[in-house]
Motif scaffolding. Structure first.
Motif, PDB file in Angstrom:
ATOM      1  N   VAL A 141      -2.338   1.849   6.185  1.00  0.00           N
ATOM      2  CA  VAL A 141      -1.725   1.115   5.070  1.00  0.00           C
ATOM      3  C   VAL A 141      -2.650  -0.022   4.642  1.00  0.00           C
ATOM      4  O   VAL A 141      -3.111  -0.800   5.481  1.00  0.00           O
ATOM      5  N   VAL A 155      -0.045   3.306   0.883  1.00  0.00           N
ATOM      6  CA  VAL A 155       0.082   4.041   2.144  1.00  0.00           C
ATOM      7  C   VAL A 155      -0.861   5.234   1.998  1.00  0.00           C
ATOM      8  O   VAL A 155      -0.568   6.188   1.269  1.00  0.00           O
ATOM      9  N   MET A 272      11.013  -1.349   9.663  1.00  0.00           N
ATOM     10  CA  MET A 272      10.909   0.059  10.006  1.00  0.00           C
ATOM     11  C   MET A 272      11.628   0.191  11.343  1.00  0.00           C
ATOM     12  O   MET A 272      11.285  -0.506  12.305  1.00  0.00           O
ATOM     13  N   ILE A 281       8.040  -4.834   8.551  1.00  0.00           N
ATOM     14  CA  ILE A 281       7.042  -4.366   7.575  1.00  0.00           C
ATOM     15  C   ILE A 281       6.582  -5.547   6.739  1.00  0.00           C
ATOM     16  O   ILE A 281       5.406  -5.757   6.511  1.00  0.00           O
TER      17      ILE A 281
HETATM   18  P1  AMP Z   1       5.711  -3.850   1.512  1.00  0.00           P
HETATM   19  O1  AMP Z   1       5.477  -4.365   0.113  1.00  0.00           O
HETATM   20  O2  AMP Z   1       4.836  -4.489   2.548  1.00  0.00           O
HETATM   21  O3  AMP Z   1       7.159  -3.755   1.890  1.00  0.00           O
HETATM   22  O4  AMP Z   1       5.289  -2.304   1.441  1.00  0.00           O
HETATM   23  C1  AMP Z   1       5.817  -1.443   0.484  1.00  0.00           C
HETATM   24  C2  AMP Z   1       6.203  -0.149   1.124  1.00  0.00           C
HETATM   25  O5  AMP Z   1       5.076   0.439   1.768  1.00  0.00           O
HETATM   26  C3  AMP Z   1       7.238  -0.299   2.224  1.00  0.00           C
HETATM   27  O6  AMP Z   1       8.523  -0.328   1.698  1.00  0.00           O
HETATM   28  C4  AMP Z   1       6.961   0.915   3.077  1.00  0.00           C
HETATM   29  O7  AMP Z   1       7.567   2.073   2.506  1.00  0.00           O
HETATM   30  C5  AMP Z   1       5.478   1.072   2.968  1.00  0.00           C
HETATM   31  N1  AMP Z   1       4.802   0.440   4.111  1.00  0.00           N
HETATM   32  C6  AMP Z   1       4.303  -0.810   4.173  1.00  0.00           C
HETATM   33  N2  AMP Z   1       3.764  -1.046   5.391  1.00  0.00           N
HETATM   34  C7  AMP Z   1       3.914   0.076   6.119  1.00  0.00           C
HETATM   35  C8  AMP Z   1       3.562   0.466   7.442  1.00  0.00           C
HETATM   36  N3  AMP Z   1       2.884  -0.339   8.274  1.00  0.00           N
HETATM   37  N4  AMP Z   1       3.888   1.713   7.854  1.00  0.00           N
HETATM   38  C9  AMP Z   1       4.537   2.574   7.032  1.00  0.00           C
HETATM   39  N5  AMP Z   1       4.885   2.271   5.768  1.00  0.00           N
HETATM   40  C10 AMP Z   1       4.580   1.045   5.300  1.00  0.00           C
END
Ligand code: AMP
Length: 443
Positions: A141, A155, A272, A281
């Motif tokens: 990511v 991702v 998560m 996350i």
């Molecule tokens: P965020 O803006 O950091 O919430 O990221 C947007 C989306 O990306 C999240 O809602 C997750 O679906 C995905 N995402 C972010 N970080 C991760 C991670 N480390 N592992 C898996 N999916 C992630």
């Protein structure tokens, strides 16, 4: 008490309706609001990022509490400016809002205070970022450090895709937000949004939700601000709530307090739920949109004292109460969203839809022209319904959507699919003959 809400989306419409129910509310203002606020709050033409003008308005009108909806004014220091003028603000200081406004800061903070999160590294240099990718495994990511309206996360399913994301971010795809990049390991599990109120010292679990970020049915296509949501998140059981409070929320509030930047407001933890427990996350420093449109309709009691207590540092010892019913919201957006939404088209049929039982229509990008409602951007409406199950809430929400006449708009037709599949399989296993009855039948 006279209150000013900052923002213009469905989230702020939901806050306004919840606060309107308070017997303690005096005048309610919203800056700048939207077409749905008529009769709910008085609209004020202030720019949410113009802290100086907002403070001046509050002083002139003797506003006692400001409730900030979106993240940008918090990152700009609105809460600090209001505090300096002696005005209570529901929403963290600029320093505490860094939990959202810098992903790198949030990751370092989580590591320092033992909040479980994915392994990561921060980069300001593209070559170093590319070299790090070489030694990691896909999926991986890649995140722009700063605020990017929920769109600065890639991702990557291959390392090559990760490299392309790194290059795009350092080339300015997200402007200044991408001057620093965070690369973190992919977490496997089910996502959920968790909301807690804090007064800087204490934290109280508020509610949970799950949202649908992708534009298309089946969770495909580009990311959006959110196409729908439901609450509660079935995966956030009572036991999981206790665990999230203990492992994620409480160490966060304690860490911010110890750093001398106490966190007041709603802490929104994007989680998560992995096989070995909940992992962070990201943090957000405000309610989600559209999550607020499902969380707040389930809230029972008077919201105003809760927001005030959070702002003033005096949360009560009891827990906030919520209806056990499910809420589900479907976002209606202008065709072309999120890339190039068509603007300026009329939406009809809202009265009929809003008249259905247990249905509330929240406005976002809408304006009023005489008596007509005109779509004014991407996400125009969020249609929320309550039900005894997510399945029932979904049926009601789509029944309302189908009464709305807006050929230039669209929505997803599968909001809540995961929870509904769970409800179906639960019902099937409840109806399935037990081992005992099978034995009896065979005999
Ligand atoms: P965020 O803006 O950091 O919430 O990221 C947007 C989306 O990306 C999240 O809602 C997750 O679906 C995905 N995402 C972010 N970080 C991760 C991670 N480390 N592992 C898996 N999916 C992630």
């Amino acid at each position: 008490m006279d209150v000013l809400i900052i923002g213009s989306g469905g989230r702020e419409h939901a806050l306004a309706l919840a606060l309107r129910r308070s017997p303690r509310l005096g005048r309610l203002y919203i800056a700048p609001g939207n077409a749905g606020l008529t009769g709910v709050a008085e609209r004020v033409a202030l720019n949410p990022s113009d802290c100086h003008a907002i403070v001046a308005f509050c002083q002139r009108e003797r506003i006692e509490l400001v409730v900030v909806g979106p993240e940008a004014p918090l990152a700009a220091g609105l809460s600090d400016d209001l505090a300096a003028a002696g005005i209570a603000c529901f929403g963290p200081s600029r320093a505490a809002a860094r939990l959202e406004s810098s992903k790198g800061f949030a990751k370092d903070f989580a590591r320092e205070f033992g909040v479980p999160t994915a392994a990561y590294r921060r980069f300001t240099d593209r070559e170093a970022a590319l070299a790090y990718l070489e030694v990691r495994q896909a999926p991986i990511v890649v995140k722009a450090d700063g605020l990017a309206a929920g769109k600065g996360v890639v991702v990557a399913s291959t390392i090559a895709e990760g490299e392309a994301a790194v290059l795009a971010m350092f080339d300015g795809a997200f402007g200044a937000a991408g001057a620093e990049v965070v690369i973190e390991d992919f977490l496997e599990g089910e996502e959920a949004s968790f909301f807690a109120l804090s007064d800087g010292v204490r934290a109280r679990a508020f509610a949970s939700a799950q949202d649908h970020k992708r534009v298309g049915d089946g969770d495909i296509g580009p990311n959006t601000g959110g196409m729908g949501a439901y609450s509660p998140a079935p995966i956030i059981t009572e036991a999981m709530t206790a665990r999230v409070m203990r492992e994620i929320v409480e160490p966060t509030i304690e860490g911010m307090r110890r750093r001398g930047t106490p966190y007041r407001g709603v802490l929104f933890a994007g989680l998560m739920i992995c096989a070995d427990g909940p992992k962070l996350i990201e943090y957000n420093a405000r309610f989600g949109d559209p999550e607020a449109q499902v969380v707040l309709p389930r809230f029972e009691g008077d919201l105003l004292p809760w927001l005030e207590a959070s702002a003033r540092g005096a949360l009560p010892d009891r827990a906030p109460r919520f209806s056990s019913r499910a809420a589900l919201t479907v976002v209606l957006a202008a065709r072309g969203y999120p890339v190039a939404p068509t603007a300026g088209t009329e939406i009809r049929g809202l009265e009929r839809a809003a008249a259905l039982p247990d249905v509330t229509i929240f406005h976002a990008a809408t304006r009023r022209e005489n008596e007509r409602i005109i779509a004014d951007g991407g996400r125009a409406l969020a249609i929320t319904a309550l039900g005894d199950s997510v399945t029932e809430a979904q049926r009601r929400a789509y029944a309302a959507v189908d009464l709305i006449d807006w050929p230039e708009g669209f929505c997803r037709r599968d909001i809540g699919w995961r929870a509904i599949a769970r409800e179906k399989s639960k019902a099937a296993s409840a109806n399935a003959p037990s081992d005992e009855s099978l034995k009896t039948r065979r005999a």
